[in-house]
Design a protein around this motif. Structure first.
Motif, PDB file in Angstrom:
ATOM      1  N   ASP A  63       0.839  -1.193   0.000  1.00  0.00           N
ATOM      2  CA  ASP A  63       0.000   0.000   0.000  1.00  0.00           C
ATOM      3  C   ASP A  63       0.881   1.253   0.000  1.00  0.00           C
ATOM      4  O   ASP A  63       2.051   1.207   0.364  1.00  0.00           O
ATOM      5  CB  ASP A  63      -0.889   0.017   1.244  1.00  0.00           C
ATOM      6  N   ALA A  64       0.281   2.345  -0.399  1.00  0.00           N
ATOM      7  CA  ALA A  64       1.025   3.597  -0.587  1.00  0.00           C
ATOM      8  C   ALA A  64       1.387   4.276   0.721  1.00  0.00           C
ATOM      9  O   ALA A  64       2.095   5.289   0.725  1.00  0.00           O
ATOM     10  CB  ALA A  64       0.207   4.548  -1.456  1.00  0.00           C
ATOM     11  N   ASP A  65       0.897   3.744   1.855  1.00  0.00           N
ATOM     12  CA  ASP A  65       1.192   4.370   3.144  1.00  0.00           C
ATOM     13  C   ASP A  65       2.232   3.589   3.947  1.00  0.00           C
ATOM     14  O   ASP A  65       2.554   3.962   5.077  1.00  0.00           O
ATOM     15  CB  ASP A  65      -0.091   4.484   3.971  1.00  0.00           C
ATOM     16  N   GLY A  66       2.730   2.478   3.369  1.00  0.00           N
ATOM     17  CA  GLY A  66       3.762   1.723   4.060  1.00  0.00           C
ATOM     18  C   GLY A  66       3.253   0.963   5.262  1.00  0.00           C
ATOM     19  O   GLY A  66       3.969   0.767   6.237  1.00  0.00           O
ATOM     20  N   ARG A  67       2.004   0.499   5.221  1.00  0.00           N
ATOM     21  CA  ARG A  67       1.468  -0.264   6.357  1.00  0.00           C
ATOM     22  C   ARG A  67       1.589  -1.771   6.155  1.00  0.00           C
ATOM     23  O   ARG A  67       1.699  -2.512   7.118  1.00  0.00           O
ATOM     24  CB  ARG A  67      -0.005   0.090   6.576  1.00  0.00           C
ATOM     25  N   GLN A  68       1.526  -2.209   4.888  1.00  0.00           N
ATOM     26  CA  GLN A  68       1.528  -3.648   4.608  1.00  0.00           C
ATOM     27  C   GLN A  68       2.843  -4.057   3.955  1.00  0.00           C
ATOM     28  O   GLN A  68       3.002  -3.907   2.745  1.00  0.00           O
ATOM     29  CB  GLN A  68       0.431  -3.992   3.597  1.00  0.00           C
ATOM     30  N   PRO A  69       3.794  -4.581   4.728  1.00  0.00           N
ATOM     31  CA  PRO A  69       5.070  -4.993   4.140  1.00  0.00           C
ATOM     32  C   PRO A  69       4.861  -6.067   3.070  1.00  0.00           C
ATOM     33  O   PRO A  69       4.040  -6.974   3.239  1.00  0.00           O
ATOM     34  CB  PRO A  69       5.840  -5.572   5.331  1.00  0.00           C
ATOM     35  N   ALA A  70       5.597  -5.950   1.976  1.00  0.00           N
ATOM     36  CA  ALA A  70       5.469  -6.920   0.888  1.00  0.00           C
ATOM     37  C   ALA A  70       6.804  -7.557   0.521  1.00  0.00           C
ATOM     38  O   ALA A  70       6.828  -8.552  -0.192  1.00  0.00           O
ATOM     39  CB  ALA A  70       4.868  -6.246  -0.346  1.00  0.00           C
ATOM     40  N   GLY A  71       7.915  -6.982   1.000  1.00  0.00           N
ATOM     41  CA  GLY A  71       9.204  -7.559   0.662  1.00  0.00           C
ATOM     42  C   GLY A  71      10.327  -6.549   0.756  1.00  0.00           C
ATOM     43  O   GLY A  71      10.175  -5.482   1.366  1.00  0.00           O
ATOM     44  N   ASP A  72      11.456  -6.882   0.126  1.00  0.00           N
ATOM     45  CA  ASP A  72      12.645  -6.035   0.187  1.00  0.00           C
ATOM     46  C   ASP A  72      13.363  -6.034  -1.154  1.00  0.00           C
ATOM     47  O   ASP A  72      13.410  -7.054  -1.838  1.00  0.00           O
ATOM     48  CB  ASP A  72      13.631  -6.582   1.232  1.00  0.00           C
ATOM     49  N   VAL A  73      13.951  -4.903  -1.491  1.00  0.00           N
ATOM     50  CA  VAL A  73      14.810  -4.803  -2.666  1.00  0.00           C
ATOM     51  C   VAL A  73      16.206  -5.299  -2.278  1.00  0.00           C
ATOM     52  O   VAL A  73      16.707  -4.969  -1.205  1.00  0.00           O
ATOM     53  CB  VAL A  73      14.868  -3.347  -3.171  1.00  0.00           C
ATOM     54  N   THR A  74      16.819  -6.105  -3.147  1.00  0.00           N
ATOM     55  CA  THR A  74      18.163  -6.606  -2.855  1.00  0.00           C
ATOM     56  C   THR A  74      19.230  -5.981  -3.761  1.00  0.00           C
ATOM     57  O   THR A  74      20.404  -5.955  -3.402  1.00  0.00           O
ATOM     58  CB  THR A  74      18.209  -8.143  -2.966  1.00  0.00           C
ATOM     59  N   SER A  75      18.834  -5.517  -4.943  1.00  0.00           N
ATOM     60  CA  SER A  75      19.750  -4.827  -5.854  1.00  0.00           C
ATOM     61  C   SER A  75      18.935  -3.801  -6.607  1.00  0.00           C
ATOM     62  O   SER A  75      17.817  -4.097  -7.020  1.00  0.00           O
ATOM     63  CB  SER A  75      20.309  -5.752  -6.945  1.00  0.00           C
ATOM     64  N   GLY A  76      19.532  -2.636  -6.838  1.00  0.00           N
ATOM     65  CA  GLY A  76      18.825  -1.656  -7.653  1.00  0.00           C
ATOM     66  C   GLY A  76      19.787  -0.634  -8.179  1.00  0.00           C
ATOM     67  O   GLY A  76      20.778  -0.305  -7.521  1.00  0.00           O
ATOM     68  N   ALA A  77      19.531  -0.150  -9.375  1.00  0.00           N
ATOM     69  CA  ALA A  77      20.409   0.842  -9.984  1.00  0.00           C
ATOM     70  C   ALA A  77      19.689   1.433 -11.191  1.00  0.00           C
ATOM     71  O   ALA A  77      18.648   0.928 -11.609  1.00  0.00           O
ATOM     72  CB  ALA A  77      21.728   0.215 -10.441  1.00  0.00           C
ATOM     73  N   PHE A  78      20.267   2.465 -11.746  1.00  0.00           N
ATOM     74  CA  PHE A  78      19.782   2.967 -13.016  1.00  0.00           C
ATOM     75  C   PHE A  78      20.185   1.981 -14.105  1.00  0.00           C
ATOM     76  O   PHE A  78      21.336   1.540 -14.144  1.00  0.00           O
ATOM     77  CB  PHE A  78      20.374   4.345 -13.295  1.00  0.00           C
ATOM     78  N   GLY A  79      19.241   1.617 -14.951  1.00  0.00           N
ATOM     79  CA  GLY A  79      19.536   0.708 -16.056  1.00  0.00           C
ATOM     80  C   GLY A  79      19.726   1.489 -17.343  1.00  0.00           C
ATOM     81  O   GLY A  79      18.748   1.936 -17.938  1.00  0.00           O
ATOM     82  N   PRO A  80      20.962   1.675 -17.784  1.00  0.00           N
ATOM     83  CA  PRO A  80      21.189   2.534 -18.957  1.00  0.00           C
ATOM     84  C   PRO A  80      20.485   2.054 -20.226  1.00  0.00           C
ATOM     85  O   PRO A  80      20.029   2.877 -21.015  1.00  0.00           O
ATOM     86  CB  PRO A  80      22.719   2.491 -19.123  1.00  0.00           C
ATOM     87  N   THR A  81      20.387   0.739 -20.433  1.00  0.00           N
ATOM     88  CA  THR A  81      19.715   0.240 -21.633  1.00  0.00           C
ATOM     89  C   THR A  81      18.206   0.384 -21.506  1.00  0.00           C
ATOM     90  O   THR A  81      17.520   0.781 -22.456  1.00  0.00           O
ATOM     91  CB  THR A  81      20.095  -1.232 -21.890  1.00  0.00           C
ATOM     92  N   VAL A  82      17.689   0.081 -20.333  1.00  0.00           N
ATOM     93  CA  VAL A  82      16.260   0.248 -20.074  1.00  0.00           C
ATOM     94  C   VAL A  82      15.902   1.741 -20.107  1.00  0.00           C
ATOM     95  O   VAL A  82      14.811   2.122 -20.500  1.00  0.00           O
ATOM     96  CB  VAL A  82      15.893  -0.380 -18.713  1.00  0.00           C
ATOM     97  N   GLY A  83      16.843   2.573 -19.692  1.00  0.00           N
ATOM     98  CA  GLY A  83      16.596   4.009 -19.652  1.00  0.00           C
ATOM     99  C   GLY A  83      15.806   4.434 -18.435  1.00  0.00           C
ATOM    100  O   GLY A  83      15.209   5.510 -18.407  1.00  0.00           O
ATOM    101  N   ALA A  84      15.812   3.593 -17.414  1.00  0.00           N
ATOM    102  CA  ALA A  84      15.061   3.875 -16.186  1.00  0.00           C
ATOM    103  C   ALA A  84      15.685   3.049 -15.069  1.00  0.00           C
ATOM    104  O   ALA A  84      16.445   2.115 -15.341  1.00  0.00           O
ATOM    105  CB  ALA A  84      13.592   3.489 -16.370  1.00  0.00           C
ATOM    106  N   PRO A  85      15.367   3.377 -13.826  1.00  0.00           N
ATOM    107  CA  PRO A  85      15.876   2.545 -12.743  1.00  0.00           C
ATOM    108  C   PRO A  85      15.277   1.137 -12.810  1.00  0.00           C
ATOM    109  O   PRO A  85      14.120   0.977 -13.192  1.00  0.00           O
ATOM    110  CB  PRO A  85      15.394   3.263 -11.483  1.00  0.00           C
ATOM    111  N   VAL A  86      16.076   0.153 -12.456  1.00  0.00           N
ATOM    112  CA  VAL A  86      15.612  -1.232 -12.371  1.00  0.00           C
ATOM    113  C   VAL A  86      16.109  -1.812 -11.056  1.00  0.00           C
ATOM    114  O   VAL A  86      17.102  -1.343 -10.495  1.00  0.00           O
ATOM    115  CB  VAL A  86      16.113  -2.094 -13.546  1.00  0.00           C
ATOM    116  N   ALA A  87      15.402  -2.836 -10.583  1.00  0.00           N
ATOM    117  CA  ALA A  87      15.775  -3.445  -9.305  1.00  0.00           C
ATOM    118  C   ALA A  87      15.315  -4.891  -9.290  1.00  0.00           C
ATOM    119  O   ALA A  87      14.554  -5.321 -10.146  1.00  0.00           O
ATOM    120  CB  ALA A  87      15.140  -2.673  -8.142  1.00  0.00           C
TER     121      ALA A  87
END
Lengths: 377, 121
Positions: A313-337
């Motif tokens: 949810d947009a208020d951070g009440r219901q945990p759904a998981g964790d990001v383990t790697s993330g960065a800007f993806g130059p080929t995608v042209g957007a951040p990826v994780a």
């Protein structure tokens, strides 16, 4: 870290190419060259990047009986992959598991004529060596190969570049392994890598590494690329970084790496189980897991990095998981994780929110890889 | 027109009671290509040394600290679409935010161009 940093055989070449050297897994490694991470990434996707991966561990496994099949069977005590069916001149992605079904390391195993070559993560190599020796030492000799370099050449121009120096390279398919000379240096080549592109990894005696690297760099379209580009390339390709995306707290099934467990090692297979944690992993293969590694596409421009928490949810009440790697993806042209989410949220297209500097930014569960692979099948 | 610098590699240009804030050429070179820049919302009051913006390179996120206390007035919206403008013109068109200076006395705690140049060698 008190120990002085180690250097690879290509250290002086990196410096002469204008590399920015950083400490990594006990080595002084090039994070980028003059072109910069973004340009090196793009160059690898459109032409060819040359990477020094000599810091990785190379291990020779040889059966005391002299029969390579015995080495393969012995290694199956430690890994859930089918090693016996690995044909001469072929390579396979393999996991070392622990008794809880956690991942000790991920590695590439190549079958040569009468031995197996293991390429393991730099930070894991001492531990892996001891673990493998303890596990198969009765049946095999286990030798570290510290006097060897390892060079990756990756990208759509890699095939022509290597074939220009070693014509036999042109005949290799994805995950083939062959031995031939490059620039007069005897190399063990695999047609594989860590970028999602076609390419090769070349192992050679340390004293020949510079000659091979310089010969490749002189081929059309080849430019050096550093660890920075290697990380964004592998992330776009959906490949795990050991220590970030997989470790002893993640199982092969949670990590969505069950494709590395062939049928013969699964329930009902000819050599079912028999690896550390098999009781847990085989049940997970049947029943699934409560969490799953997935791709995370970021809606905005702000990169969401490893450690960020995910919510339903947009208020951070219901945990759904964790990001383990993330960065800007130059080929995608957007951040990826990528990261782990509860099974209920693991379907591609599921909207989630990532906590970023106290805000909750919209993200979407995405199928991996983010960039279509360029492998030569 | 007076420009000040911080040890954390921000620059600050004084225009009346307004400070234009950015990162130095040296910092931009060290960070590498920027892919995202974001400042605190307009109207946010920050104390000297508080995080007032974040810049993200391909490699990592870095906080930008308020060189002096004040109120955020404006963000350089050109950076929303083209964060690498900071790499090209860190100390000119690549400015990050403007803030109203709360206490001009704090300017004396900052570095001048010569002192900053000595710091980064």
């Amino acid at each position: 870290m008190n120990a002085p940093l180690l250097r690879t055989p290509l250290h002086d070449l990196h410096v002469s190419l204008g590399a920015r050297m950083v400490p990594f897994a006990g080595y002084e490694m090039p994070v980028q060259y003059r072109a910069g991470v973004m340009a090196e990434h793009q160059h690898t996707r459109t032409a060819a990047g040359l990477f020094d991966v000599s810091h990785m561990g190379q291990i020779r496994l040889r059966a005391r009986s002299g029969r390579v099949e015995d080495a393969a069977l012995a290694l199956e005590r430690l890994v859930p992959a089918d090693m016996l069916s690995l044909k001469p001149g072929r390579q396979r992605y393999v996991l070392l598991t622990d008794p809880q079904g956690g991942i000790i390391d991920d590695l590439m195993v190549s079958r040569l004529d009468d031995w197996l070559l293991l390429v393991v993560n730099a930070a894991c190599k001492e531990g892996d060596l001891a673990h493998i020796l303890a596990g198969v030492g009765d049946a095999c000799t286990v030798e570290a190969m510290p006097d060897r370099g390892l060079i990756a050449i990756q990208g759509p121009a890699a095939g022509a570049a290597l074939a220009g120096l070693a014509p036999r390279a042109a005949d290799m398919r994805f995950m083939d392994v062959a031995e031939f000379d490059v620039a007069g240096v005897p190399c063990i080549a695999s047609r594989s890598g860590y970028t999602g592109e076609d390419g090769f990894e070349l192992g050679m005696p340390s004293d020949g590494a510079v000659r091979v690297a310089e010969a490749l760099l002189a081929q059309p379209g080849v430019a050096p690329a550093g660890l920075g580009a290697r990380d964004s390339l592998r992330l776009e390709a959906g490949l795990c970084l050991y220590g970030s995306d997989i470790d002893r707290t993640t199982s092969p099934v949670e990590a969505a790496l069950e494709w590395s467990i062939q049928k013969s090692r699964r329930a009902g297979g000819a050599r079912a189980g028999g690896f550390p944690g098999a009781d847990i992993v085989l049940v997970q293969l049947r029943d699934g897991t409560s969490r799953r590694r997935v791709g995370i596409a970021i809606d905005g421009r702000a990169p969401v990095r490893g450690g960020a928490r995910l919510f339903a949810d947009a208020d951070g009440r219901q945990p759904a998981g964790d990001v383990t790697s993330g960065a800007f993806g130059p080929t995608v042209g957007a951040p990826v994780a990528m990261g782990y989410v509860d099974a209920a949220h693991a379907a591609a297209g599921t909207p989630l929110f990532a906590e970023l500097r106290g805000k909750f930014v919209p993200v979407t569960v995405a199928a991996l890889p983010f960039v279509a692979p360029g492998f030569k099948r | 027109m007076t420009v000040y610098y911080t040890k954390d590699h921000e620059w600050l240009r004084v225009e009346g009671d307004v400070a234009v804030v950015g990162i130095t050429n040296h910092a931009a070179d060290e960070l590498g290509e920027l892919v995202f820049v974001e400042a605190k919302d307009e109207g946010t009051e920050v104390a000297q040394g508080d995080s007032v913006a974040v810049v993200e390179s391909v490699k990592a996120a870095s906080d930008i600290y308020a060189p002096v206390s004040g109120t955020v007035l404006d963000f350089n919206t050109a950076l929303a679409d083209d964060p690498s403008l900071v790499n090209r013109e860190a100390e000119a068109e690549g400015w990050i935010l403007k803030m109203r200076i709360a206490d001009a006395g704090q300017l004396a705690s900052l570095l001048d161009a010569a002192a900053y140049a000595a710091l980064v060698g």
